[in-house]
Scaffold this motif. Structure first.
Motif, PDB file in Angstrom:
ATOM      1  N   LYS A 173     -40.128  64.759 -62.297  1.00 58.45           N
ATOM      2  CA  LYS A 173     -41.589  64.922 -62.299  1.00 58.45           C
ATOM      3  C   LYS A 173     -42.066  65.543 -60.993  1.00 58.45           C
ATOM      4  CE  LYS A 173     -42.236  61.107 -65.429  1.00 58.45           C
ATOM      5  NZ  LYS A 173     -42.821  59.819 -65.712  1.00 58.45           N
ATOM      6  N   ASN A 174     -41.192  65.566 -59.997  1.00 62.79           N
ATOM      7  CA  ASN A 174     -41.509  66.062 -58.664  1.00 62.79           C
ATOM      8  C   ASN A 174     -40.673  67.311 -58.384  1.00 62.79           C
ATOM      9  OD1 ASN A 174     -40.568  66.196 -55.711  1.00 62.79           O
ATOM     10  ND2 ASN A 174     -42.414  64.922 -55.562  1.00 62.79           N
ATOM     11  N   TYR A 175     -41.323  68.426 -58.058  1.00 59.80           N
ATOM     12  CA  TYR A 175     -40.572  69.672 -57.897  1.00 59.80           C
ATOM     13  C   TYR A 175     -39.706  69.701 -56.640  1.00 59.80           C
ATOM     14  CZ  TYR A 175     -45.028  70.975 -55.619  1.00 59.80           C
ATOM     15  OH  TYR A 175     -46.176  71.000 -54.864  1.00 59.80           O
ATOM     16  N   GLU A 176     -40.059  68.962 -55.603  1.00 63.03           N
ATOM     17  CA  GLU A 176     -39.196  68.931 -54.422  1.00 63.03           C
ATOM     18  C   GLU A 176     -37.878  68.229 -54.745  1.00 63.03           C
ATOM     19  OE1 GLU A 176     -42.041  67.090 -51.871  1.00 63.03           O
ATOM     20  OE2 GLU A 176     -42.659  69.011 -51.004  1.00 63.03           O
ATOM     21  N   LYS A 177     -37.941  67.118 -55.465  1.00 67.93           N
ATOM     22  CA  LYS A 177     -36.726  66.415 -55.887  1.00 67.93           C
ATOM     23  C   LYS A 177     -35.929  67.271 -56.863  1.00 67.93           C
ATOM     24  CE  LYS A 177     -38.555  61.791 -55.161  1.00 67.93           C
ATOM     25  NZ  LYS A 177     -39.037  60.551 -55.773  1.00 67.93           N
ATOM     26  N   LEU A 178     -36.631  67.966 -57.745  1.00 67.22           N
ATOM     27  CA  LEU A 178     -35.978  68.849 -58.707  1.00 67.22           C
ATOM     28  C   LEU A 178     -35.166  69.922 -57.983  1.00 67.22           C
ATOM     29  CD1 LEU A 178     -37.428  70.340 -61.921  1.00 67.22           C
ATOM     30  CD2 LEU A 178     -36.519  71.867 -60.202  1.00 67.22           C
ATOM     31  N   MET A 179     -35.764  70.545 -56.986  1.00 66.00           N
ATOM     32  CA  MET A 179     -35.063  71.609 -56.255  1.00 66.00           C
ATOM     33  C   MET A 179     -33.857  71.060 -55.497  1.00 66.00           C
ATOM     34  SD  MET A 179     -36.452  74.366 -57.221  1.00 66.00           S
ATOM     35  CE  MET A 179     -35.632  75.505 -56.101  1.00 66.00           C
ATOM     36  N   GLU A 180     -33.958  69.862 -54.978  1.00 64.61           N
ATOM     37  CA  GLU A 180     -32.815  69.226 -54.305  1.00 64.61           C
ATOM     38  C   GLU A 180     -31.676  69.011 -55.295  1.00 64.61           C
ATOM     39  OE1 GLU A 180     -30.645  68.163 -51.201  1.00 64.61           O
ATOM     40  OE2 GLU A 180     -32.704  68.876 -51.018  1.00 64.61           O
ATOM     41  N   CYS A 181     -32.009  68.566 -56.502  1.00 63.82           N
ATOM     42  CA  CYS A 181     -30.989  68.361 -57.538  1.00 63.82           C
ATOM     43  C   CYS A 181     -30.315  69.674 -57.932  1.00 63.82           C
ATOM     44  CB  CYS A 181     -31.600  67.699 -58.766  1.00 63.82           C
ATOM     45  SG  CYS A 181     -32.046  65.966 -58.529  1.00 63.82           S
ATOM     46  N   LEU A 182     -31.072  70.760 -57.946  1.00 64.66           N
ATOM     47  CA  LEU A 182     -30.473  72.061 -58.275  1.00 64.66           C
ATOM     48  C   LEU A 182     -29.384  72.423 -57.271  1.00 64.66           C
ATOM     49  CD1 LEU A 182     -33.511  74.310 -59.309  1.00 64.66           C
ATOM     50  CD2 LEU A 182     -31.884  73.136 -60.802  1.00 64.66           C
ATOM     51  N   LYS A 183     -29.642  72.159 -56.001  1.00 67.53           N
ATOM     52  CA  LYS A 183     -28.668  72.487 -54.947  1.00 67.53           C
ATOM     53  C   LYS A 183     -27.371  71.708 -55.111  1.00 67.53           C
ATOM     54  CE  LYS A 183     -32.285  73.259 -51.549  1.00 67.53           C
ATOM     55  NZ  LYS A 183     -32.912  72.718 -50.338  1.00 67.53           N
ATOM     56  N   ASN A 184     -27.452  70.493 -55.641  1.00 66.72           N
ATOM     57  CA  ASN A 184     -26.292  69.607 -55.728  1.00 66.72           C
ATOM     58  C   ASN A 184     -25.668  69.550 -57.122  1.00 66.72           C
ATOM     59  OD1 ASN A 184     -26.580  68.790 -52.983  1.00 66.72           O
ATOM     60  ND2 ASN A 184     -28.290  67.505 -53.612  1.00 66.72           N
ATOM     61  N   TYR A 185     -26.056  70.436 -58.006  1.00 68.51           N
ATOM     62  CA  TYR A 185     -25.624  70.402 -59.400  1.00 68.51           C
ATOM     63  C   TYR A 185     -24.129  70.711 -59.550  1.00 68.51           C
ATOM     64  CZ  TYR A 185     -25.302  71.664 -64.328  1.00 68.51           C
ATOM     65  OH  TYR A 185     -24.935  71.741 -65.647  1.00 68.51           O
ATOM     66  N   LYS A 186     -23.488  69.954 -60.407  1.00 68.79           N
ATOM     67  CA  LYS A 186     -22.096  70.199 -60.812  1.00 68.79           C
ATOM     68  C   LYS A 186     -22.074  70.281 -62.340  1.00 68.79           C
ATOM     69  CE  LYS A 186     -20.308  69.682 -56.668  1.00 68.79           C
ATOM     70  NZ  LYS A 186     -20.924  70.643 -55.822  1.00 68.79           N
ATOM     71  N   ALA A 187     -21.657  71.412 -62.853  1.00 71.83           N
ATOM     72  CA  ALA A 187     -21.638  71.621 -64.305  1.00 71.83           C
ATOM     73  C   ALA A 187     -20.533  70.799 -64.953  1.00 71.83           C
ATOM     74  CB  ALA A 187     -21.433  73.101 -64.618  1.00 71.83           C
ATOM     75  N   PRO A 188     -20.809  70.262 -66.157  1.00 72.40           N
ATOM     76  CA  PRO A 188     -19.741  69.582 -66.891  1.00 72.40           C
ATOM     77  C   PRO A 188     -18.758  70.600 -67.462  1.00 72.40           C
ATOM     78  CG  PRO A 188     -21.694  69.701 -68.248  1.00 72.40           C
ATOM     79  CD  PRO A 188     -22.061  70.262 -66.906  1.00 72.40           C
ATOM     80  N   GLU A 189     -17.613  70.138 -67.876  1.00 74.69           N
ATOM     81  CA  GLU A 189     -16.662  71.017 -68.535  1.00 74.69           C
ATOM     82  C   GLU A 189     -17.287  71.492 -69.850  1.00 74.69           C
ATOM     83  OE1 GLU A 189     -12.238  70.689 -70.519  1.00 74.69           O
ATOM     84  OE2 GLU A 189     -12.674  69.472 -68.725  1.00 74.69           O
ATOM     85  N   SER A 190     -17.134  72.780 -70.142  1.00 79.31           N
ATOM     86  CA  SER A 190     -17.762  73.343 -71.348  1.00 79.31           C
ATOM     87  C   SER A 190     -17.108  72.821 -72.616  1.00 79.31           C
ATOM     88  CB  SER A 190     -17.718  74.873 -71.304  1.00 79.31           C
ATOM     89  OG  SER A 190     -16.385  75.314 -71.435  1.00 79.31           O
ATOM     90  N   LYS A 191     -17.794  73.031 -73.723  1.00 77.16           N
ATOM     91  CA  LYS A 191     -17.327  72.574 -75.024  1.00 77.16           C
ATOM     92  C   LYS A 191     -16.032  73.274 -75.427  1.00 77.16           C
ATOM     93  CE  LYS A 191     -18.997  71.911 -79.738  1.00 77.16           C
ATOM     94  NZ  LYS A 191     -20.165  71.978 -80.617  1.00 77.16           N
ATOM     95  N   TYR A 192     -15.924  74.565 -75.134  1.00 79.07           N
ATOM     96  CA  TYR A 192     -14.742  75.339 -75.530  1.00 79.07           C
ATOM     97  C   TYR A 192     -14.071  75.944 -74.319  1.00 79.07           C
ATOM     98  CZ  TYR A 192     -17.015  75.025 -80.058  1.00 79.07           C
ATOM     99  OH  TYR A 192     -17.625  74.567 -81.190  1.00 79.07           O
TER     100      TYR A 192
END
Length: 184
Positions: free
Chosen positions: A165-184
């Motif tokens: 709900k907060n864009y500052e927290k959202l942007m912090e999460c974007l920096k630390n994102y780790k993608a899951p293993e894809s379906k295929y």
């Protein structure tokens, strides 16, 4: 970071407009490049106005057919005109490092589900985040969780999106994102 924003060409309510404008200001102040649908109306226009008010960089991509309807925004850093919606969506996806979804209608839903599906299938590993203003997407997430419980979406692909709900927290999460293993 180069962030593609999907949001409405309509305004919704005044709080949506204010948050969209403030988010644009924040992105402009913090040096992020915004990529969006190129319009000057609705939430698109509010985001663009915010970015430009802080001398930020914003790139719009708009199909010729929508230029007049969405009031193609000539007051941004760069406005790219394309022939089709497919070309628009391809550039919005290719040019960014992350996606942020604000309230919007069918076009926004179509864009967000395309990038979410592409992430699930491994076509990209870019983070997808929802700025869930006033709980706008709560019903959508309830439905997606129902679809997952029904056996059609693996839970890791439901959980892969960032919801704030907060864009500052959202942007912090974007920096630390780790993608899951894809379906295929």
């Amino acid at each position: 970071m180069r962030v593609t924003i999907f949001c409405g060409s309509s305004s919704g309510n005044e709080n949506f407009v204010n948050v969209a404008r403030n988010f644009g200001e924040y992105l402009g102040l913090t040096g992020h490049t915004v990529i969006y649908g190129g319009g000057s109306v609705g939430l698109m226009g509010a985001v663009a106005e915010g970015v430009m008010s802080k001398n930020g960089e914003i790139i719009g991509i708009i199909p010729e057919r929508l230029y007049d309807r969405e009031a193609g925004n000539e007051n941004i850093t760069n406005l790219i005109t394309v022939k089709t919606m497919h070309q628009r969506k391809a550039l919005l996806s290719e040019m960014c490092e992350a996606f942020v979804i604000l309230p919007g209608g069918l076009g926004t839903l179509e864009e967000l589900f395309e990038v979410w599906t592409h992430a699930q299938l491994g076509y990209h590993q870019k983070p997808i985040a929802f700025l869930n203003i006033d709980g706008y997407y709560d019903g959508l997430f309830d439905f997606v969780k129902f679809v997952s419980k029904s056996g059609f979406i693996d839970k890791k692909f439901v959980d892969m999106v960032i919801v704030k709900k907060n864009y500052e927290k959202l942007m912090e999460c974007l920096k630390n994102y780790k993608a899951p293993e894809s379906k295929y």
